[in-house]
Write an enzyme that holds these catalytic residues in place. Sequence first.
Site, PDB file in Angstrom:
ATOM      1  N   ASP A  78       0.836  -1.201   0.000  1.00  0.00           N
ATOM      2  CA  ASP A  78       0.000   0.000   0.000  1.00  0.00           C
ATOM      3  C   ASP A  78       0.868   1.247   0.000  1.00  0.00           C
ATOM      4  O   ASP A  78       2.063   1.181   0.265  1.00  0.00           O
ATOM      5  CB  ASP A  78      -0.984   0.006   1.178  1.00  0.00           C
ATOM      6  CG  ASP A  78      -0.312  -0.339   2.479  1.00  0.00           C
ATOM      7  OD1 ASP A  78       0.772   0.208   2.737  1.00  0.00           O
ATOM      8  OD2 ASP A  78      -0.864  -1.145   3.249  1.00  0.00           O
ATOM      9  N   ASP A  80       1.387   5.311   1.152  1.00  0.00           N
ATOM     10  CA  ASP A  80       1.036   6.446   2.008  1.00  0.00           C
ATOM     11  C   ASP A  80       1.620   7.705   1.395  1.00  0.00           C
ATOM     12  O   ASP A  80       2.705   7.676   0.828  1.00  0.00           O
ATOM     13  CB  ASP A  80       1.621   6.263   3.418  1.00  0.00           C
ATOM     14  CG  ASP A  80       1.053   5.037   4.102  1.00  0.00           C
ATOM     15  OD1 ASP A  80      -0.122   4.711   3.852  1.00  0.00           O
ATOM     16  OD2 ASP A  80       1.782   4.380   4.869  1.00  0.00           O
ATOM     17  N   ASP A 159       9.505   5.948  12.830  1.00  0.00           N
ATOM     18  CA  ASP A 159      10.227   4.995  13.662  1.00  0.00           C
ATOM     19  C   ASP A 159      11.660   4.708  13.192  1.00  0.00           C
ATOM     20  O   ASP A 159      12.618   5.092  13.837  1.00  0.00           O
ATOM     21  CB  ASP A 159       9.406   3.708  13.876  1.00  0.00           C
ATOM     22  CG  ASP A 159       8.792   3.139  12.607  1.00  0.00           C
ATOM     23  OD1 ASP A 159       9.101   3.636  11.507  1.00  0.00           O
ATOM     24  OD2 ASP A 159       8.011   2.175  12.712  1.00  0.00           O
TER      25      ASP A 159
HETATM   26  P1  ATP Z   1       3.979  -2.043   6.013  1.00  0.00           P
HETATM   27  O1  ATP Z   1       4.733  -2.627   4.902  1.00  0.00           O
HETATM   28  O2  ATP Z   1       3.686  -3.001   7.078  1.00  0.00           O
HETATM   29  O3  ATP Z   1       2.772  -1.241   5.609  1.00  0.00           O
HETATM   30  P2  ATP Z   1       4.947   0.501   6.875  1.00  0.00           P
HETATM   31  O4  ATP Z   1       6.327   0.977   7.219  1.00  0.00           O
HETATM   32  O5  ATP Z   1       4.270   1.174   5.727  1.00  0.00           O
HETATM   33  O6  ATP Z   1       5.023  -1.048   6.672  1.00  0.00           O
HETATM   34  P3  ATP Z   1       2.731   1.409   8.426  1.00  0.00           P
HETATM   35  O7  ATP Z   1       2.204   0.857   9.704  1.00  0.00           O
HETATM   36  O8  ATP Z   1       1.880   1.366   7.208  1.00  0.00           O
HETATM   37  O9  ATP Z   1       4.088   0.651   8.164  1.00  0.00           O
HETATM   38  O10 ATP Z   1       3.180   2.881   8.724  1.00  0.00           O
HETATM   39  C1  ATP Z   1       3.551   3.817   7.720  1.00  0.00           C
HETATM   40  C2  ATP Z   1       4.697   4.683   8.205  1.00  0.00           C
HETATM   41  O11 ATP Z   1       4.290   5.431   9.350  1.00  0.00           O
HETATM   42  C3  ATP Z   1       5.940   3.919   8.664  1.00  0.00           C
HETATM   43  O12 ATP Z   1       6.790   3.604   7.584  1.00  0.00           O
HETATM   44  C4  ATP Z   1       6.563   4.885   9.632  1.00  0.00           C
HETATM   45  O13 ATP Z   1       7.268   5.894   8.961  1.00  0.00           O
HETATM   46  C5  ATP Z   1       5.358   5.537  10.291  1.00  0.00           C
HETATM   47  N1  ATP Z   1       4.937   4.808  11.506  1.00  0.00           N
HETATM   48  C6  ATP Z   1       4.009   3.850  11.608  1.00  0.00           C
HETATM   49  N2  ATP Z   1       3.863   3.421  12.858  1.00  0.00           N
HETATM   50  C7  ATP Z   1       4.746   4.126  13.595  1.00  0.00           C
HETATM   51  C8  ATP Z   1       5.063   4.154  14.976  1.00  0.00           C
HETATM   52  N3  ATP Z   1       4.462   3.344  15.833  1.00  0.00           N
HETATM   53  N4  ATP Z   1       6.000   5.037  15.377  1.00  0.00           N
HETATM   54  C9  ATP Z   1       6.603   5.865  14.500  1.00  0.00           C
HETATM   55  N5  ATP Z   1       6.349   5.871  13.196  1.00  0.00           N
HETATM   56  C10 ATP Z   1       5.430   5.024  12.736  1.00  0.00           C
HETATM   57 MG    MG Z   2       2.235   0.872   5.036  1.00  0.00          MG
END
Ligand code: ATP
Ligand code: MG
Length: 466
Positions: A78, A80, A159
């Site tokens: 996905d 963002d 993060d």
């Molecule tokens: P995935 O492949 O699982 O979607 P992702 O990195 O995109 O991995 P998401 O949970 O969709 O994870 O979150 C999007 C972004 O938001 C992360 O890449 C990070 O930059 C930020 N983020 C998400 N959760 C946190 C958190 N708990 N603390 C700090 N930053 C976060």
């Molecule tokens: Mg994501």
Amino acid sequence: MITKFIKRILRRDPMVKHTHASNTGAPKRIPKKSHRIDPHLLSKNAVKVTHTLQQAGYEAFIVGGAVRDLALGISPKDFDVATNATPDQVQRLFRKARLIGRRFQIVHVTFFGKGHPEIIEVSTFRALLDNAGDHVAESGRILRDNVWGSQGEDAARRDFTINAMYYDPSSETVLDYHGGMADMQKKTLRMIGDPAKRYREDPVRMLRAVRFAAKTGFELDSATRAPIAKLGKLLNDVPSARLFDEILKLLMSGYSWRAIQGLKEAGLHHGLLPLLDHILDDGEDSKGANDFVKLALANTDERIQSGKSVSAGFLFATLLWPDLLKNWKANSSKGMANIPALHDAMDDTIATQSSGMTIQRRFESDMREIWSMQPRFERRVGRYPFRLIESPRFRAGYDFMLLRCATGELNPAIGQWWTDFIAADPAGQEELMASAKNESGNTASPAKRRRRRKPKSAIPPEGAAS
Ligand code: ATP
Ligand code: MG
């Protein structure tokens, strides 16, 4: 000219409030030839969103996990988008845009095309918060953070360094505030800022560390790993629903077995799933349970990696099965009849699980159905097989039963019988029923009678769980 001027003026108001405007530094600008992101891997809709925002005079980037995955050469699941437009301003620009107000206020922009609709999540740059005020609990946990900020601040509150890169599809440039690209090359997962403080703010980041390490195959940087041993217990304060979401993501990452090993190594498995507490110990008596779970997870990982769906109910049914078998066996040895013993054991298993992390109700009912179907696979006479095959969750129950056969908990001939039965025409089915009847000579539990020396399968096997 005038419209440009107005846009520029308008652009000022989204930056509502800066708390730490100066502490973030300038990003490294990484041109196309260095990051090698393949534009073909981009979602057209995500690009549409960034373009629309940019046309309206705002800044807009693809951000987070999508940039990480693109830089790894994998297709993100996905996308963002991060922008300096406020949620209201974003919403006004798109026809299908919905404000989602949970802990973070974000906008979901939905696109309908062939196949599933695609949702692009658009969030406004967020400010860093200090430890003062009502945003932070005594433990350091962040409670509320809807304060807009600059892109640099937004990067600093993410993060891991590899999750804090911004990609502009128009210029094909990556903005990298925390050395994410260098960490990608070193295959290192590094927390931005002081890791202990970041885990205190949000203990779920410890689980995310384990999940991303499993998914990318990267090593946790030593300073990022070190505080986890001491701070793991903070997960107890995280609301159960959030914990459940994160564990589900971990199990559905396509690398669940590796992630579960990672949880164990980090000492984070206690209290999350009771079975993890004992099956991950390598003792002989947990071997049967370990084999079953390992096979189930390998099966899940394979399905996810090849783009197939996995049902969460099925997954949790497998993870809790060893615990259930143990309880079932204990009930049987107290003299309870087989089926009531199973149902009683299901209640116990679910109650124990809920004391750690509650599984959502809709998944719980799937689990119960899959479990309660299991003894029915052993009744292969009369109307029983036809009734079983008609139950709505038959396929899940059948797949589950095959896993039991694969680990030898259930006689594999029973699994084969069902596989043949599903494929057979009515005449073939009658033949199979006759063969099952001859084989066993009883209607309740053929497998049990057939294997006289070592009864198996109608009741939980010996030593399946510790
Ligand atoms: P995935 O492949 O699982 O979607 P992702 O990195 O995109 O991995 P998401 O949970 O969709 O994870 O979150 C999007 C972004 O938001 C992360 O890449 C990070 O930059 C930020 N983020 C998400 N959760 C946190 C958190 N708990 N603390 C700090 N930053 C976060
Ligand atoms: Mg994501």
